[in-house]
Design a protein around this motif. Structure first.
Motif, short mmCIF file in Angstrom:
data_model
loop_
_atom_site.label_atom_id
_atom_site.label_comp_id
_atom_site.label_asym_id
_atom_site.label_seq_id
_atom_site.Cartn_x
_atom_site.Cartn_y
_atom_site.Cartn_z
N PHE A 127 61.91 6.30 -19.74
CA PHE A 127 60.61 6.07 -19.10
C PHE A 127 60.06 7.36 -18.49
O PHE A 127 58.86 7.67 -18.61
CB PHE A 127 60.74 4.99 -18.03
CG PHE A 127 59.56 4.87 -17.12
CD1 PHE A 127 58.43 4.18 -17.53
CD2 PHE A 127 59.57 5.45 -15.86
CE1 PHE A 127 57.33 4.07 -16.69
CE2 PHE A 127 58.48 5.35 -15.02
CZ PHE A 127 57.36 4.65 -15.44
N ALA A 131 56.57 9.26 -19.47
CA ALA A 131 55.56 9.46 -18.43
C ALA A 131 55.21 10.93 -18.26
O ALA A 131 54.03 11.29 -18.08
CB ALA A 131 56.07 8.88 -17.10
N LYS A 202 52.56 -6.99 -14.79
CA LYS A 202 53.20 -5.74 -14.36
C LYS A 202 53.68 -4.95 -15.57
O LYS A 202 53.64 -3.71 -15.57
CB LYS A 202 54.37 -6.04 -13.43
CG LYS A 202 53.98 -6.88 -12.21
CD LYS A 202 55.20 -7.18 -11.37
CE LYS A 202 54.88 -8.13 -10.23
NZ LYS A 202 54.49 -9.48 -10.70
N LEU A 203 54.13 -5.64 -16.61
CA LEU A 203 54.58 -4.95 -17.82
C LEU A 203 53.44 -4.20 -18.48
O LEU A 203 53.59 -3.04 -18.88
CB LEU A 203 55.19 -5.96 -18.79
CG LEU A 203 55.63 -5.44 -20.15
CD1 LEU A 203 56.70 -4.37 -20.01
CD2 LEU A 203 56.13 -6.57 -21.03
N TYR A 204 52.28 -4.82 -18.59
CA TYR A 204 51.12 -4.15 -19.18
C TYR A 204 50.64 -3.00 -18.31
O TYR A 204 50.22 -1.94 -18.83
CB TYR A 204 49.99 -5.16 -19.38
CG TYR A 204 50.23 -6.12 -20.53
CD1 TYR A 204 50.28 -5.68 -21.84
CD2 TYR A 204 50.40 -7.48 -20.29
CE1 TYR A 204 50.50 -6.56 -22.89
CE2 TYR A 204 50.63 -8.37 -21.34
CZ TYR A 204 50.67 -7.90 -22.63
OH TYR A 204 50.91 -8.78 -23.67
N VAL A 206 52.47 -1.08 -16.23
CA VAL A 206 53.41 0.04 -16.38
C VAL A 206 53.25 0.69 -17.75
O VAL A 206 53.37 1.92 -17.88
CB VAL A 206 54.85 -0.46 -16.17
CG1 VAL A 206 55.86 0.64 -16.46
CG2 VAL A 206 55.03 -0.96 -14.75
N SER A 207 52.93 -0.09 -18.78
CA SER A 207 52.71 0.46 -20.12
C SER A 207 51.52 1.42 -20.12
O SER A 207 51.56 2.48 -20.76
CB SER A 207 52.47 -0.67 -21.12
OG SER A 207 53.58 -1.54 -21.17
N CYS A 210 52.53 4.79 -18.00
CA CYS A 210 53.47 5.72 -18.62
C CYS A 210 53.04 6.15 -20.02
O CYS A 210 53.68 7.00 -20.63
CB CYS A 210 54.87 5.12 -18.68
SG CYS A 210 55.09 3.82 -19.92
N SER A 213 54.05 1.23 -24.36
CA SER A 213 54.76 0.00 -23.98
C SER A 213 56.26 0.08 -24.28
O SER A 213 57.03 -0.69 -23.71
CB SER A 213 54.16 -1.19 -24.74
OG SER A 213 54.25 -0.99 -26.14
N SER A 215 58.57 2.54 -23.64
CA SER A 215 59.33 2.97 -22.46
C SER A 215 59.20 1.98 -21.32
O SER A 215 60.14 1.81 -20.53
CB SER A 215 58.85 4.35 -22.02
OG SER A 215 59.06 5.31 -23.03
N ALA A 216 58.05 1.31 -21.22
CA ALA A 216 57.87 0.31 -20.17
C ALA A 216 58.80 -0.88 -20.38
O ALA A 216 59.39 -1.39 -19.42
CB ALA A 216 56.41 -0.15 -20.15
#
Length: 461
Positions: A127, A131, A202-204, A206-207, A210, A213, A215-216
């Motif tokens: 991740f 990033a 939250k997954l989207y 963080v995608s 960084c 998707s 690494s997220a």
């Protein structure tokens, strides 16, 4: 009498008075006043006034004396570029420091304080790499925008808009790939769908932050601090399956175009010096591209000949009913891996034990067994007496005999022996693996039919 009187009186009076008076008085008075009064005023005032015009031109002595418009624009552009470079260095150093602190805290918690075998620091590093790649690309676009404001040529404009395009398009593409994969694959899983209902937003997010998707998703499966948000519940095989889509969205749409843009920019425009932003962008793009290409090539080769067996078994009893004991048992897997590898006669890395699921009377244990059929087929072809190992039957026999319960008790360090029951299995394999398995069975059948049988000799009377 006439001689003494005129000689004494006139001589003394005219000789002393004119000599003493004009010699001392004119010398002292005019010399002191004109010398002191004019000296401080003309000496101090011009010196103080000269300080303002002397300090300002010192920073840019070649531009300030000549008021040239192009020179002033160049000076302003260099100042902005230096500010952006300094901001990038500070942001990069701060992000690296945060990642180091996070990894250190997670390692202390997972390896020393609360033992957690499911903690995966590699996912955090993956991740962080993605990033930092995204961060360097964004600062590279900001650097190009400063050049575009000063020198609005066609080349700079193409570089700027292409750089922005190759940041936005890959992010949107990975988001679409994540959405489609969730709808097709992960939504069907009960555990993963329950996690997605709580943490999909939250997954989207963080995608997007960084830059991808992939690494997220890995970060959300790292099990940091045993938090539910970082335990998505995907197996290693499911993660690698999803990661095979990285070639189109990340390598071809982001890494390769950004690498070409950054190399051309450094060669054509950075004549007087090398930018830290450009160099770091090239380094991160190369690392991401090399890791992705080699990893995808290996994973695709393995998946094409892989057979996956999913086994579930219920572990119940008084020893796994306590809330604290169940929480501790849900973080231990290495002992089970080592013991099952000896029972099933397979390498421990070929066994993946998922985090146990809570049930009414204990825990539901799920494990995956990965087998490469191409290797087995090659070995069997060389030694035709090799027989296929029915690992599902071996595992069922281990559970039914009570040996598996003892393995669980020792691996989880339980006081009482639990009860293992209801073993079930399901086999998944690709088309190539299925054809290899079928061919292997045909060879075994042909080998059995062609073996010479013992001829029964007639009995002597």
């Amino acid at each position: 009498a006439p001689t003494l009187s005129p000689s004494v009186s006139p001589t003394a009076a005219p000789s002393q008075a004119p000599t003493f008076s004009p010699s001392r008085a004119p010398t002292v008075a005019p010399t002191a006043i004109p010398s002191l009064s004019p000296t401080p005023a003309p000496t101090a005032d011009p010196t103080t006034a000269t300080a303002v015009p002397t300090m300002d031109p010192t920073h840019t002595p070649s531009i300030a004396p000549t008021p040239d418009a192009s020179a002033m624009l160049l000076m302003a552009m260099n100042q902005k570029l230096d500010a952006v470079d300094a901001m990038y260095r500070f942001t990069f150093a701060s992000f690296v420091a945060c990642c180091v602190v996070l990894c250190g805290a997670a390692a202390i918690d997972g390896y020393c304080i609360r033992k957690n075998d499911y903690l995966c620091l590699i996912y955090i590093l993956s991740f962080a790499l993605q990033a930092m790649d995204m961060l360097s690309d964004c600062f590279f676009a900001a650097q190009l925008s400063i050049y575009h404001r000063t020198d609005a040529t066609v080349t700079i404009a193409i570089l700027l808009y292409a750089s922005i395009c190759f940041i936005v398009v890959p992010v949107l593409t990975t988001l679409y790939q994540l959405f489609r994969h969730i709808q097709k694959k992960w939504a069907a899983s009960q555990d993963t769908s329950a996690w997605l209902m709580l943490h999909s937003n939250k997954l989207y997010l963080v995608s997007i932050l960084c830059g991808g998707s992939f690494s997220a998703v890995r970060l959300m499966n790292s099990d940091i601090f045993q938090l539910e948000i970082f335990h998505m519940g995907l197996s290693e095989r499911e993660l690698k399956r999803f990661n095979t889509k990285r070639l189109w969205s990340v390598v071809l749409l982001e890494n390769m175009p950004q690498l070409l843009l950054q190399s051309y920019f450094l060669g054509a425009f950075m004549i007087n010096g090398v930018s830290a932003i450009g160099i770091s962008s090239i380094i991160f793009s190369c690392i991401s591209m090399v890791v992705s290409v080699f990893g995808l090539a290996t994973d695709r080769k393995i998946f094409s000949n892989e057979k996956v067996t999913m086994i579930t078994v219920e572990v119940t009893g008084s020893s796994v009913v306590d809330k604290r004991e169940r929480a501790r048992c849900r973080t231990r897997k290495h002992g089970l891996q080592n013991a099952l590898s000896m029972v099933l006669k397979i390498h421990r890395d070929s066994i993946e034990i998922m985090r146990p699921v809570l049930i009414n009377a204990g825990l539901l244990l799920k494990l995956y067994i990965y087998e490469n059929l191409s290797v087995q087929f090659s070995s069997m072809k060389a030694v035709e007496t090799t027989q296929a190992v029915d690992r599902c039957q071996i595992f069922a026999d281990t559970v039914n005999s009570g040996e598996f319960a003892k393995i669980v008790q020792q691996a989880w360090q339980l006081q009482d022996e639990p009860v293992a029951s209801n073993p079930q299995h399901q086999i998944f394999q690709s088309d190539t693996a299925a054809s290899v398995s079928s061919l292997r069975n045909d060879i075994q059948l042909a080998h059995q039919t062609t073996q010479p049988r013992d001829v029964e000799q007639p009995q002597q009377p």
